[in-house]
Structures are given as C-alpha cells and as structure tokens.
Design an enzyme around this catalytic site. Structure first.
Site, PDB file in Angstrom:
ATOM      1  NE  ARG A  26      -1.165  -7.842   0.203  1.00 31.64           N
ATOM      2  CZ  ARG A  26      -1.720  -8.117  -0.967  1.00 31.64           C
ATOM      3  NH1 ARG A  26      -1.179  -8.940  -1.723  1.00 31.64           N
ATOM      4  NH2 ARG A  26      -2.934  -7.507  -1.235  1.00 31.64           N
ATOM      5  CG  ASN A  44      -1.953 -11.431   1.449  1.00 34.05           C
ATOM      6  OD1 ASN A  44      -1.551 -10.808   2.378  1.00 34.05           O
ATOM      7  ND2 ASN A  44      -2.909 -10.705   0.894  1.00 34.05           N
TER       8      ASN A  44
END
Length: 759
Positions: A26, A44
C-alpha cells in the site's frame, strides 16, 4: 486506457491478488500514485489490495506498469483484475481503512527475515533502534505466525496489544519513511521486550539480556530462545561437550542438528556453496539449507554424526544478529521434546523444556501459530522444499478448483491443504499425528486456515489407510479417499501442470494399497484422476507392523526368510529374538505384505551392520546413502518378470549378491554403492519398458525414498539421456509433507463424480 485523450480523466478499480499484504504494497502504491499524479485511494481488502483511482491516459499507463513490473521486493503478484467505473472526482490519493471482503482471493503474508536496513539500525549506535531485538519494517519481520485474521492490519495480529509511541506513529504516517504503514512497527519505548530466566524460573537481573545470553552460551549453557515461530534450543556450535549434553537431554542421539552461522563467509568456510544455494541462504525466507560439508572441517562431529551434509541457516531476527556478533556458529534445533510439536507459548515452553535448557530467552510478543524452520536443498540447480515452514508456508498454487475442499494429508510429516477461489493453500509441516500434541496443533492450524481463508468445506479428501488419524478427522460430508502413492504422483503432476498420462515411479516407505497390502515400490500409468499399477517390487512378508519401521533388523530377518536364508546373518541381534521373528514369519503372525522400497533399504542397512535400530525417520536408509563409494559402477543381478501384464521386480538375486559380498568381506561402502546402482538400473529398465509399451515419455519421480539424492540423480540423469522428460517435486515436499497437496490434485479431477464419494 491508451485511447484516452491526455487531458481526459478516467476512473478505474484495480484488485491485486498475491503476497501483497504485509510487504509494504500500500505505501508503494501510494508513493507511485503521487509520482504520476494519480488521485483516489488504496486499501487492504480481504486478502488482496484494492486501488480506486482516476488519471489521464499517459499517467494511468505508467502507474499500472510501475506497480506490476516493479513491486516491493517481498511482494508476489498472482493476479490482477481491472475495470472502468463511472467517473468520480478525487482531490488526493490516500490509504484507506481496510475492508474484509470474504469473497476475494486471499494470500496470507509469510514471515520474513530481517532486512539489511533494519540490521543496520540495530547495529548503529546513533539509531533509535540500536540493539532493539524487535526492529522491523514493511520489508521484514513476523507475519503468518502472528496473524489472527485478514486483512492484515495491526489489530488483526498479536501486535495489537502494543500501542505505538508518538515516534513510531510518526514513522507509520510518514510517506517518506520505510516504516510508512508498517503494521508491526515498534521500538523499545512501545514494543515487545525480552526477559532472561533460568530453568528454576528465576529472572536474571542484568543490564543487557543479549550480552548475558552470549556469556552463558560461551560458558557452555543451553538456551531456549523464543523466535518468530516458536522456541529454538541453542548452544555453541563449537562446544562438543555441550552438544552432547543437548543430545542427551533431548533424547536425540543421532539425528543431525541444524546450525545458524554468522554470515555467508562463515558458511563457505565449512560447506560447499554453489550460486543457487547462496541465493536461497540469503533470501528473506532464510530457510535451513542442506549443504555438502567440506572435508576435514574443524567442527564437532556430533553436530551431524556420520553425515556428509549439514543443515545451515543464516540469522533472520534481530535477536540472532545480536547474539552472532560474538558467536559465529550456533546449534539451533527445534525447541521441543523429540516427537512433539515446537513450543511457542512461554509457560508451556518453560514447563516442557526446563529439563533441557539451562536458561530461557523469552519475549512478550505472542505467537499465534507455531511454525518450524523450513528445510530446503538445491538439486539440479532447483530449490526443492524438504520441509514446508517459516517463510514458505502457507504456500499457494492455482489449481483452478471451483469447490471449497480440505485435504487432510498423511499420518507422519502431516500437512493440510485447502482450496478457495481456484487456489490451493498448503500448511506448514505439522508432524506425526500419532503424538497427541501434534494432533491438537494439526486441528488448531486447520481450524485457523478454514477461518482465515473463509473456506466452507463441501468435500474432505483423505488417505485410503483405514487407520490414519487424519483420515478420520471429518465424520460428516462428502469424503474422497485417495491412494497414498497416487497422491504423490498427482502432486508432482500438478506442480508441473501435467494433465496427460505419465509413468509414475513412486518409491516410499509405507502406503496402503488398493489390494490391502502395503505399497512403496510402485510403477503407475495414469493421470491425476486415476492410475493403473503396472509394476512393483515383489511382496515380502514383513514381521512386526510398526516395530519393523523402528527396528530395521526385523526387515532384514523378513527378507532373509523370504529368500530362504537364516537370520543368523544379521549381526548383534539376540538369537532368541531372531527365532521368535522367524517363527512369527512361519505362521504369518503380526505380519504384512509389503512392496516398499523403503523397507528394502532398511533391510540392506541392517544386513551390512549399519543400523539395526533407528532413532529418527529413515535413519537406516540415510546411513546407507552416506557411505556410498561414488567410484563403484557395478550392480547386482536382478530379474523382472511379467505376471498378467504386471511387471514384478524379484528381490532374491539382489539379496544373494549382497549376502555373497558380506561373506567375502567386501567393504560396506562398495555394497551400498552396488545396491544403489542396482535400484537405479532396474528402475531405468522398467521405465524404458513401460515407455515403449505405453508410448509415454513423461516420467514422475516421487515419494520419500527420493529424498535420497544419489538415487534421484542417477535415475534422473540416465532417463534424461534416453530422451524422456523427468519431473520431481520441488515446490512441495517429495516426502509425505506433500501428500495433502497431491490429494487436492486428485480431488480436483474427481469432485464432480459421485463414483468416488464415500460418506
């Protein structure tokens, strides 16, 4: 995307599946988005990463290419879905809160060895993490062993009990910091801590527990050290007396002990290391790698008695790096009572190991799932997994299975495999299920994987053996029973994406056959769905059931009886015992018919005076391989006969040859070489016969006996010369640790057929 006008913004939703959680993915997407002027968000989602974003033609293309082609080093992208959405104006790019989508493909992040930057931090006196033993970042540290659920966020792990201090929180929020969104981020102010105590439970008061541990190790003490997946029992790798003490206390007299060496240069002092082996040793998985020892090395012989090889790993946690600053070689063996699962809880470890360890170096970061070190070797330039564990488990392979299925594995070297959304996930090594604690751990890991992967099992797959504990795990629902050696063959086929008919050579110790006898020296023609047994070693009546596995002399007595010899040839066995076994063989009392090549190896090992009793699995066969005289090219006579279109390998001529050499006082090393050469030659003869008859050129070599590298190489090389395509297991263990994956490969082809469904 490329057809968009450069100034026209469009919106896309991208889902990325694979090892993309817990590896800094990320933050990587965030920084890449900023670089290319992309607006939107990333999070996520279940077991994947979702990106909802807008951009123009040029920057969208560059953004996607960068993400796919240059992901963070630990990441593994398995699949990408991309679709256009109705345009929505975004003002910035952000990392959003995770969501739990149960329908998505999930990949569980694996435990990773400490990265080079974190090693620098713990060795740098000016660093805020100088000598901090739980230093980690997005590229390294515990993952699978501490995860309770997905998506991977701090609150889903055992780190949830530690609140980040302001400095760690600043790092977590700082996009320029490598700990940006590192879920396990911590320091000495806010993270886990170490404690050192003796085996009476008394805490050792000192300024630095690592320094104190080093001093105790130098003094010859045995330390139980809590790591990522459980406890190790550690002592100096140069102190022969301490190693002997450890063996005595653990009741592990001969099985090789793993060692941890300070760095790759230290490894090269003692072992032959090729380019691939070095690559595996230095990888962030940090497995135990089986390496060939250099001759006349200055190390205690009781590390790996009578072995040509050594199991070696490099440091993979800050604790290891700090200890190995001053001690170059440590014995690092699993922290358990022999035969039991690895200890991973502080109280349980103390109670179980206090009669083995002098001291305990423990910490207060909970391990949620215990996991042993992985063991690998390099064969033919290929990394081959011997034991699936830390850094590798759970593995994930695409078998395109639509149903949710659970494969329950074997009895010893057990594992479980689960299918979800076309992927098969195989657990870590779970040990021998005949041990109650191993079985409890097996159940715990299975329940955890079912939960974390959102598996709703419709089918359960098990071994055909009626007395395997794993086979009786599930009493309700659809159950498919798979013949043990077919699972070996099918697993190897699935690894190599083979669907057509093959010749399967499956050499093993024990497997329940379709005729109710014990198989283990088999030649199959078949696919993943079904097989025909077209050849095998002659059946021999083996006396002793389970006792024969632990006492190879019983195998020797059984083979001698079958071939018309008296048992007196076996050395160092009481005559009364031999008479009792011979009488039992005469009346077939407590006997079973076996075609097992594993038992044949045990027989020869006993006959030539190597091993009448074993203390660990395959010890007799390993001893036989270790004494081979590589220069010997001779082999014993053998016969292969055809009975009703099934080829039988007769064993009497081979036994006659061995007995003759024993009587002529031929060296054990020469007998071992001739026996190995015989098995290699007759195997190749059989395969060539079958290839000509059935017009098949693909050959599978699988089963635990093929852990014997000499045998595998000899057969592989010879059949390659004959133009055949040879395949062996590498991603999954060639031994019974790969059975659950093989069961799943069979189930994939049968799941729609009611013919194989047993309630």
């Amino acid at each position: 995307m490329t057809q968009l006008a450069n100034n026209q913004r469009k919106r896309y939703l991208v889902n990325i599946y694979g090892i993309v959680q817990g590896v800094g993915f990320r933050p990587f997407v965030y920084k890449t988005a900023k670089q290319y002027g992309i607006l939107g968000w990333v999070n996520n989602s279940g077991g994947s990463v979702t990106i909802d974003f807008t951009g123009t033609a040029g920057n969208i293309k560059a953004f996607i290419i960068t993400i796919v082609k240059n992901p963070p080093t630990p990441a593994v992208i398995k699949k990408i879905n991309c679709k256009s959405l109705e345009y929505l104006k975004y003002e910035d790019f952000e990392i959003k809160e995770s969501s739990n989508k149960t329908s998505t493909i999930k990949f569980i992040p694996k435990d990773m060895g400490t990265c080079s930057e974190c090693v620098k931090d713990i060795m740098d006196k000016s660093s805020t993490r100088y000598r901090y033993p739980f230093t980690n970042c997005t590229k390294c540290g515990p993952r699978y062993s501490i995860i309770k659920s997905l998506p991977y966020d701090r609150e889903s792990t055992t780190m949830s009990s530690f609140n980040m201090c302001s400095n760690c929180q600043d790092e977590y929020n700082n996009e320029e910091n490598r700990r940006f969104h590192a879920e396990t981020n911590c320091c000495s102010e806010c993270g886990p801590s170490l404690i050192l105590m003796n085996n009476k439970g008394e805490v050792t008061k000192c300024e630095d527990v690592i320094y104190e541990t080093i001093e105790f190790l130098k003094m010859g003490k045995i330390i139980a050290i809590k790591g990522i997946g459980g406890f190790h029992l550690a002592c100096s790798g140069r102190n022969e007396n301490t190693i002997a003490k450890l063996r005595n206390r653990k009741i592990r007299p001969y099985k090789p002990l793993a060692v941890m060496m300070k760095d790759i240069n230290t490894v090269k002092q003692f072992c032959e290391v090729n380019e691939k082996e070095e690559e595996v040793l230095l990888s962030n998985k940090r497995p135990i790698v089986i390496l060939r020892k250099k001759p006349d090395i200055n190390l205690p012989s009781n590390i790996a008695p009578e072995q040509k090889k050594l199991g070696v790993m490099l440091p993979y946690t800050p604790i290891h790096y700090l200890i190995l600053e001053q001690i170059d070689i440590l014995i690092m063996t699993s922290g358990n009572i022999s035969g039991c699962p690895i200890e991973y809880k502080n109280n349980s470890a103390f109670n179980a190991l206090k009669n083995i360890a002098d001291y305990f170096l423990m910490h207060n970061r909970e391990i949620y799932l215990p996991i042993d070190d992985s063991v690998v070797k390099v064969f033919n330039g290929e990394e081959c997994i011997v034991r699936l564990g830390r850094g590798y488990a759970p593995s994930a392979e695409n078998l395109d299975i639509s149903d949710d299925i659970v494969a329950l594995g074997a009895q010893e070297k057990s594992s479980v495999s689960l299918s979800k959304n076309s992927y098969v996930y195989t657990s870590q090594y779970l040990g021998d299920l005949q041990d109650l604690n191993c079985y409890k751990n097996y159940e715990s890991v299975l329940r955890h994987l079912i939960k974390i992967l959102d598996v709703e099992p419709k089918v359960w797959v098990c071994d055909m053996h009626p007395f395997y504990i794993s086979s009786g795990y599930k009493k309700e629902g659809v159950k498919i029973r798979v013949q043990h050696h077919h699972a070996h063959m099918a697993g190897c086929m699935a690894e190599h994406n083979i669907s057509e008919k093959v010749i399967g050579v499956i050499y093993d110790g024990t497997g329940f056959g379709l005729d109710g006898n014990i198989w283990g020296g088999e030649f199959f023609i078949g696919t993943r769905a079904s097989f025909n047994r077209v050849g095998h070693f002659q059946y021999v009546n083996i006396q002793g059931i389970n006792a024969a596995i632990k006492e190879p002399w019983r195998c020797a007595a059984s083979y001698l009886y079958f071939c018309g010899y008296k048992g007196e040839i076996i050395k160092n066995i009481d005559e009364n015992k031999l008479n009792i076994v011979n009488q039992a063989l005469k009346s077939s009392l407590n006997c079973y018919k076996s075609s097992s090549l594993g038992r044949f190896f045990d027989c020869i090992s006993s006959l030539i005076g190597l091993k009448n009793f074993i203390t660990y699995d395959a010890e007799a066969a390993i001893a036989l391989e270790n004494i081979i005289d590589e220069e010997v090219k001779e082999y014993y006579r053998y016969k292969i006969k055809n009975e009703n279109n099934v080829f039988l390998i007769e064993i009497k001529d081979i036994i006659d040859g061995v007995i003759n050499d024993i009587n002529c006082k031929v060296k054990k090393s020469i007998i071992s070489a001739k026996f190995h050469n015989t098995i290699s030659k007759l195997t190749c003869d059989m395969v060539l016969k079958l290839s000509q008859i059935y017009k098949i050129s693909k050959v599978i070599l699988s089963g635990g006996v093929f852990e014997n590298e000499h045998l595998l190489k000899a057969i592989y090389d010879e059949l390659k010369k004959d133009g055949l395509e040879i395949f062996f297991n590498s991603k999954t263990p060639i031994n019974d640790g790969g059975i659950s994956f093989g069961q799943m490969a069979v189930a994939e082809t049968r799941v729609q057929s009611t013919e194989y469904r047993v309630q």
